[in-house]
Design an enzyme around this catalytic site. Structure first.
Site, PDB file in Angstrom:
ATOM      1  N   ASP A   1      40.957  38.689  26.360  1.00 53.56           N
ATOM      2  CA  ASP A   1      39.525  38.719  26.205  1.00 53.56           C
ATOM      3  C   ASP A   1      38.901  37.514  25.792  1.00 53.56           C
ATOM      4  O   ASP A   1      39.725  36.667  25.013  1.00 53.56           O
ATOM      5  CB  ASP A   1      39.196  39.959  25.470  1.00 53.56           C
ATOM      6  CG  ASP A   1      37.518  40.003  25.824  1.00 53.56           C
ATOM      7  OD1 ASP A   1      36.974  39.622  26.814  1.00 53.56           O
ATOM      8  OD2 ASP A   1      37.222  40.742  24.672  1.00 53.56           O
TER       9      ASP A   1
ATOM     10  N   HIS B   1      38.162  32.135  33.685  1.00 51.93           N
ATOM     11  CA  HIS B   1      39.200  33.195  34.101  1.00 51.93           C
ATOM     12  C   HIS B   1      40.337  32.281  34.733  1.00 51.93           C
ATOM     13  O   HIS B   1      41.573  32.770  34.653  1.00 51.93           O
ATOM     14  CB  HIS B   1      38.694  33.825  35.318  1.00 51.93           C
ATOM     15  CG  HIS B   1      37.669  35.034  34.576  1.00 51.93           C
ATOM     16  ND1 HIS B   1      37.803  35.674  33.674  1.00 51.93           N
ATOM     17  CD2 HIS B   1      36.370  35.126  35.431  1.00 51.93           C
ATOM     18  CE1 HIS B   1      36.590  36.552  33.441  1.00 51.93           C
ATOM     19  NE2 HIS B   1      35.796  36.112  34.481  1.00 51.93           N
TER      20      HIS B   1
ATOM     21  N   LEU C   1      62.279  40.107  30.396  1.00 55.03           N
ATOM     22  CA  LEU C   1      61.145  40.700  29.958  1.00 55.03           C
ATOM     23  C   LEU C   1      60.559  41.762  31.292  1.00 55.03           C
ATOM     24  O   LEU C   1      60.580  41.303  32.407  1.00 55.03           O
ATOM     25  CB  LEU C   1      59.895  39.611  29.801  1.00 55.03           C
ATOM     26  CG  LEU C   1      58.739  40.033  29.722  1.00 55.03           C
ATOM     27  CD1 LEU C   1      58.349  40.794  28.138  1.00 55.03           C
ATOM     28  CD2 LEU C   1      57.734  39.137  29.707  1.00 55.03           C
TER      29      LEU C   1
HETATM   30  C1  IPE Z   1      38.624  44.277  28.112  1.00 59.84           C
HETATM   31  O1  IPE Z   1      37.718  43.197  28.007  1.00 59.84           O
HETATM   32  C2  IPE Z   1      39.177  44.104  29.516  1.00 59.84           C
HETATM   33  C3  IPE Z   1      40.025  43.032  29.742  1.00 59.84           C
HETATM   34  C4  IPE Z   1      40.217  41.903  28.992  1.00 59.84           C
HETATM   35  C5  IPE Z   1      40.512  42.987  30.876  1.00 59.84           C
HETATM   36  P1  IPE Z   1      36.036  43.632  28.313  1.00 59.84           P
HETATM   37  O2  IPE Z   1      35.406  41.859  28.150  1.00 59.84           O
HETATM   38  O3  IPE Z   1      35.857  44.080  29.576  1.00 59.84           O
HETATM   39  O4  IPE Z   1      35.726  44.304  26.929  1.00 59.84           O
HETATM   40  P2  IPE Z   1      34.315  44.731  26.540  1.00 59.84           P
HETATM   41  O5  IPE Z   1      33.229  44.879  27.621  1.00 59.84           O
HETATM   42  O6  IPE Z   1      33.804  43.512  25.767  1.00 59.84           O
HETATM   43  O7  IPE Z   1      34.530  46.190  25.448  1.00 59.84           O
HETATM   44  C1  IPE Z   2      38.514  38.616  29.781  1.00 62.50           C
HETATM   45  O1  IPE Z   2      37.534  37.654  29.681  1.00 62.50           O
HETATM   46  C2  IPE Z   2      38.614  38.630  31.249  1.00 62.50           C
HETATM   47  C3  IPE Z   2      38.356  40.242  31.847  1.00 62.50           C
HETATM   48  C4  IPE Z   2      37.735  41.113  31.355  1.00 62.50           C
HETATM   49  C5  IPE Z   2      38.595  40.391  33.449  1.00 62.50           C
HETATM   50  P1  IPE Z   2      35.785  38.044  29.630  1.00 62.50           P
HETATM   51  O2  IPE Z   2      35.430  37.860  31.022  1.00 62.50           O
HETATM   52  O3  IPE Z   2      35.667  39.652  29.248  1.00 62.50           O
HETATM   53  O4  IPE Z   2      35.409  37.052  28.620  1.00 62.50           O
HETATM   54  P2  IPE Z   2      34.008  37.339  27.719  1.00 62.50           P
HETATM   55  O5  IPE Z   2      34.236  38.708  26.853  1.00 62.50           O
HETATM   56  O6  IPE Z   2      32.879  37.502  28.470  1.00 62.50           O
HETATM   57  O7  IPE Z   2      34.189  35.909  26.788  1.00 62.50           O
HETATM   58 MG    MG Z   3      35.247  40.111  27.288  1.00 59.86          MG
END
Ligand code: IPE
Ligand code: IPE
Ligand code: MG
Length: 238
Positions: free
Chosen positions: A23, A40, A133
């Site tokens: 995240d 991403h 792994l």
């Molecule tokens: C969790 O992150 C999902 C992934 C990292 C794939 P999110 O960014 O979607 O989670 P929330 O919305 O902050 O809880």
């Molecule tokens: C995690 O990073 C990737 C996915 C959930 C696909 P985020 O896109 O949630 O990044 P933040 O949380 O907005 O910074």
């Molecule tokens: Mg996120």
């Protein structure tokens, strides 16, 4: 000589199964005035680095959260960008070939585009004999959704209620046959599970940190493992 399950003053215990909520990509990009998609792209690079590193140090299982069942709520453009990154990753012949990493996708793959499903099939098949792994990539994964699928399958198999056990449920999850995660890492400063491995995480150790996923390095993973190594896991005992 295995480090698993032993602890000497000089040894550290490696988690057998590490899970990571990858995240913070969006915030990483925002900090640099870049589009979220750049976050991403950077996150996908970090993923490869960390997976390779886990393989190198002898971690047995790594499960990464790449796309949740709730992430479809995001703007179509962002979802498409993430799907295209997944395509690129799957098409990249360099991926984990010759690295002895066994790849498996977990989640409800049915709504994914047909070409992605085909690439996933090839990737899993191509690495089926790898003995290093075991890398699980969670895509369209949700812990609740996984349990709904499991319950549906158990019912459709005609299982009588008295035969429903914890093991039976575990055996109907996407992670069937794998040990539960020992250690779940969530960078990005959020302190929640966001629907990741709900059943499997019953006794997992958690580690949260403020680092954004694209900035996560093998050195940080090492620090996290050192921290894990000092935890006293009791599983309800004393
Ligand atoms: C969790 O992150 C999902 C992934 C990292 C794939 P999110 O960014 O979607 O989670 P929330 O919305 O902050 O809880
Ligand atoms: C995690 O990073 C990737 C996915 C959930 C696909 P985020 O896109 O949630 O990044 P933040 O949380 O907005 O910074
Ligand atoms: Mg996120």
């Amino acid at each position: 000589m295995s480090l698993f399950g032993r602890k000497k003053a000089t040894d550290r215990i490696l988690p057998e199964h590490i899970a990571i909520i990858m995240d913070g990509n969006g915030r990483w990009a925002k900090k640099r005035s870049l589009p979220r998609s750049a976050g991403h792209v950077a996150g996908a690079k970090t993923f490869k680095t960390i997976a390779r590193y886990c393989n190198k140090i002898g971690i047995k299982y790594l499960t990464v959260y790449a796309f949740s069942t709730e992430n479809w709520k995001r703007p179509a453009e962002e979802v498409e960008g993430i799907m295209n990154l997944l395509r690129d990753y799957l098409k990249d012949a360099e991926n984990f070939k010759h690295e002895n990493i066994k790849v498996k996708f977990i989640g409800d793959l049915s709504p994914l585009a047909d070409d992605i499903k085909e690439l996933i099939r090839k990737d899993e098949e191509g690495s089926a004999d790898a003995t290093g792994l075991k890398l699980n990539i969670a895509v369209n994964y949700g812990g609740r959704d996984e349990l709904v699928h499991a319950v549906k399958r158990i019912i459709s198999e005609g299982t009588p209620p008295e035969q429903v056990t914890e093991k039976l449920i575990s055996d109907h999850l996407y992670t069937a046959g794998m040990p539960d995660p020992d250690f779940i890492i969530r960078p990005s400063g959020e302190y929640r599970t966001s629907n990741f491995l709900l059943w499997q995480s019953a006794y997992a150790e958690y580690r949260f940190s403020d680092i954004l996923w694209p900035d996560f390095t093998p050195a940080q993973l090492e620090r996290a493992i050192d921290d894990y190594s000092r935890r006293n896991r009791r599983f309800g005992g004393i």
